[in-house]
Design a protein around this motif. Sequence first.
Motif, PDB file in Angstrom:
ATOM      1  N   MET A  22      42.412  77.743  76.581  1.00 29.14           N
ATOM      2  CA  MET A  22      41.800  78.371  75.411  1.00 29.14           C
ATOM      3  C   MET A  22      42.858  78.415  74.308  1.00 29.14           C
ATOM      4  O   MET A  22      44.022  78.695  74.570  1.00 29.14           O
ATOM      5  CB  MET A  22      41.336  79.800  75.749  1.00 29.14           C
ATOM      6  N   ALA A  24      43.993  80.415  71.205  1.00 30.82           N
ATOM      7  CA  ALA A  24      43.797  81.723  70.570  1.00 30.82           C
ATOM      8  C   ALA A  24      44.195  81.652  69.096  1.00 30.82           C
ATOM      9  O   ALA A  24      45.348  81.351  68.784  1.00 30.82           O
ATOM     10  CB  ALA A  24      44.640  82.779  71.284  1.00 30.82           C
ATOM     11  N   ASP A  26      42.856  84.216  66.870  1.00 30.06           N
ATOM     12  CA  ASP A  26      42.228  85.439  66.367  1.00 30.06           C
ATOM     13  C   ASP A  26      43.212  86.398  65.707  1.00 30.06           C
ATOM     14  O   ASP A  26      42.820  87.463  65.235  1.00 30.06           O
ATOM     15  CB  ASP A  26      41.535  86.181  67.526  1.00 30.06           C
ATOM     16  N   HIS A  27      44.502  86.042  65.680  1.00 29.47           N
ATOM     17  CA  HIS A  27      45.556  86.987  65.308  1.00 29.47           C
ATOM     18  C   HIS A  27      45.331  87.684  63.960  1.00 29.47           C
ATOM     19  O   HIS A  27      45.748  88.815  63.761  1.00 29.47           O
ATOM     20  CB  HIS A  27      46.906  86.273  65.296  1.00 29.47           C
ATOM     21  N   PHE A  54      39.376  80.918  70.995  1.00 26.01           N
ATOM     22  CA  PHE A  54      39.226  82.381  70.929  1.00 26.01           C
ATOM     23  C   PHE A  54      39.417  82.787  69.478  1.00 26.01           C
ATOM     24  O   PHE A  54      40.492  82.628  68.906  1.00 26.01           O
ATOM     25  CB  PHE A  54      40.242  83.078  71.850  1.00 26.01           C
ATOM     26  N   ARG A  75      36.061  87.163  69.454  1.00 28.03           N
ATOM     27  CA  ARG A  75      36.671  88.509  69.511  1.00 28.03           C
ATOM     28  C   ARG A  75      35.690  89.502  68.890  1.00 28.03           C
ATOM     29  O   ARG A  75      35.250  89.319  67.756  1.00 28.03           O
ATOM     30  CB  ARG A  75      37.993  88.562  68.755  1.00 28.03           C
ATOM     31  N   SER A 109      39.935  94.002  73.459  1.00 29.99           N
ATOM     32  CA  SER A 109      41.176  94.522  74.035  1.00 29.99           C
ATOM     33  C   SER A 109      40.945  95.881  74.676  1.00 29.99           C
ATOM     34  O   SER A 109      40.137  96.673  74.191  1.00 29.99           O
ATOM     35  CB  SER A 109      42.239  94.673  72.945  1.00 29.99           C
ATOM     36  N   ILE A 141      40.995  91.960  77.402  1.00 28.10           N
ATOM     37  CA  ILE A 141      42.379  91.603  77.065  1.00 28.10           C
ATOM     38  C   ILE A 141      43.248  92.836  77.280  1.00 28.10           C
ATOM     39  O   ILE A 141      43.001  93.880  76.659  1.00 28.10           O
ATOM     40  CB  ILE A 141      42.458  91.140  75.596  1.00 28.10           C
ATOM     41  N   LYS A 171      42.435  88.491  80.204  1.00 27.00           N
ATOM     42  CA  LYS A 171      43.634  87.865  79.609  1.00 27.00           C
ATOM     43  C   LYS A 171      44.772  88.875  79.666  1.00 27.00           C
ATOM     44  O   LYS A 171      44.605  90.025  79.261  1.00 27.00           O
ATOM     45  CB  LYS A 171      43.359  87.468  78.159  1.00 27.00           C
ATOM     46  N   ALA A 192      48.082  85.054  78.018  1.00 23.95           N
ATOM     47  CA  ALA A 192      48.414  84.898  76.597  1.00 23.95           C
ATOM     48  C   ALA A 192      49.832  84.343  76.548  1.00 23.95           C
ATOM     49  O   ALA A 192      50.604  84.527  77.492  1.00 23.95           O
ATOM     50  CB  ALA A 192      48.366  86.253  75.903  1.00 23.95           C
ATOM     51  N   ASP A 218      45.163  81.471  77.371  1.00 24.10           N
ATOM     52  CA  ASP A 218      44.521  81.674  76.068  1.00 24.10           C
ATOM     53  C   ASP A 218      45.702  81.831  75.122  1.00 24.10           C
ATOM     54  O   ASP A 218      46.185  82.930  74.878  1.00 24.10           O
ATOM     55  CB  ASP A 218      43.627  82.923  76.084  1.00 24.10           C
ATOM     56  N   GLY A 220      48.224  81.123  71.767  1.00 26.54           N
ATOM     57  CA  GLY A 220      48.193  80.975  70.316  1.00 26.54           C
ATOM     58  C   GLY A 220      49.515  80.521  69.753  1.00 26.54           C
ATOM     59  O   GLY A 220      49.766  79.334  69.542  1.00 26.54           O
TER      60      GLY A 220
END
Length: 272
Positions: A22, A24, A26-27, A54, A75, A109, A141, A171, A192, A218, A220
Motif C-alpha cells: 500500500m 500511504a 494521507d499525511h 491509502f 482515511r 487511527s 492504525i 497498520k 508503516a 502501507d 509513505g
Amino acid sequence: MDFGIKNRLSRIFSPKTGKTVMLAVDHGYFQGPTTGLRDMKNITPLVPQADCLFVTRGILRTSIDPATKTSVCLRVSGGPSILGELSNEDIIISMEEALRLNASGVGMSIFVGAKNEERTISNLGRLVNEAQRYGMPVLAITAVGKEMARDARYLGLACRMAAEIGANFVKTYYCEDFHKVVEGCPVPIVIAGGKKLPEMEALRMTEDAIRAGARGVDMGRNIFQSDSPAGMMKAVRAIVHKGATASEALELYQASKKSAAAESVDESLEKV
Ligand code: R5P
C-alpha cells in the motif's frame, strides 16, 4: 466474513501472494503539504505500482486518476493538526462517501495509552459496526505518541485491541521482536515506514517485517521522499511479493535510479 468484505480485501491483498504494497499518501490530513507530497503530481507515476492507495478523499478527488486500477483505502479519521492534540480525532467521513468513492477499505487511527484512548477505540467499534453493514473492510492504525515506546509489548497491545474491536487488518510500526506482535494479532498486519531512513535501512526493515509475519506495508515517506520513489516501489514490491532480500531489492532501486538518470540526460541532450 461475507463475500463483500472478502472481495474488497482481495483488491488490497494480492490473491496471488496474500500480501500488499500500500502506498500511504494521507499525511496532509494533519501535516499539510508534507515533503514529497507538496505537488501530488509526484505521486501519479507511483500509483499503478501500488496494490492499494491509502489516501484522503480530498486528494482522491483532486489528484488521482479515476480510471486507476489501484484500489483505494480511504482515511476516514481526522480533526487535529500537528499543532494540536493528535489523538483528538473523530470519524469525519461517512460510509456513504466511502462507497461513493469506490473505496475497498476505510482506515482510522487509534491512540492506545494516549489522551482520548477510549474515544478512538469506541469510534473504531462504531466504524466496524457500520462498515460491516456494507461489506467494507476496516484498517485500524496504531498511532504512537512521541513519548511512547515503539516496542513489541506496546504495539502488541494496540494491535490486539484493534483486532478484538473488529478491525479486518492493522497498520503498525516495525519493532524488535516483531514476530511477537504478529503472533498476538489474529488479523493481518501491515507496517508503516515511519520517518525517512536511508534506503537500505528501509528495505532491511521491510524484509525483517515480512520475515516476522507482516502481510505487507502501507509505506509513505520512505517511498515518496526517496531520491528514486519509483525505484523504492520496485524494491519494496520485490521484498513483499517475491521474497527478495534487502540487498537484492537495493540493486533494483539502484538500477531504476540509474536508468531514470540516463533517461533525463538523453532528454536534455535532445533539447540541445
Ligand atoms: C500517518 O500519517 C499515516 O497513517 C501514514 O499513512 C502512515 O504513517 C504511513 O506512512 P509512513 O510510511 O510515512 O509512516
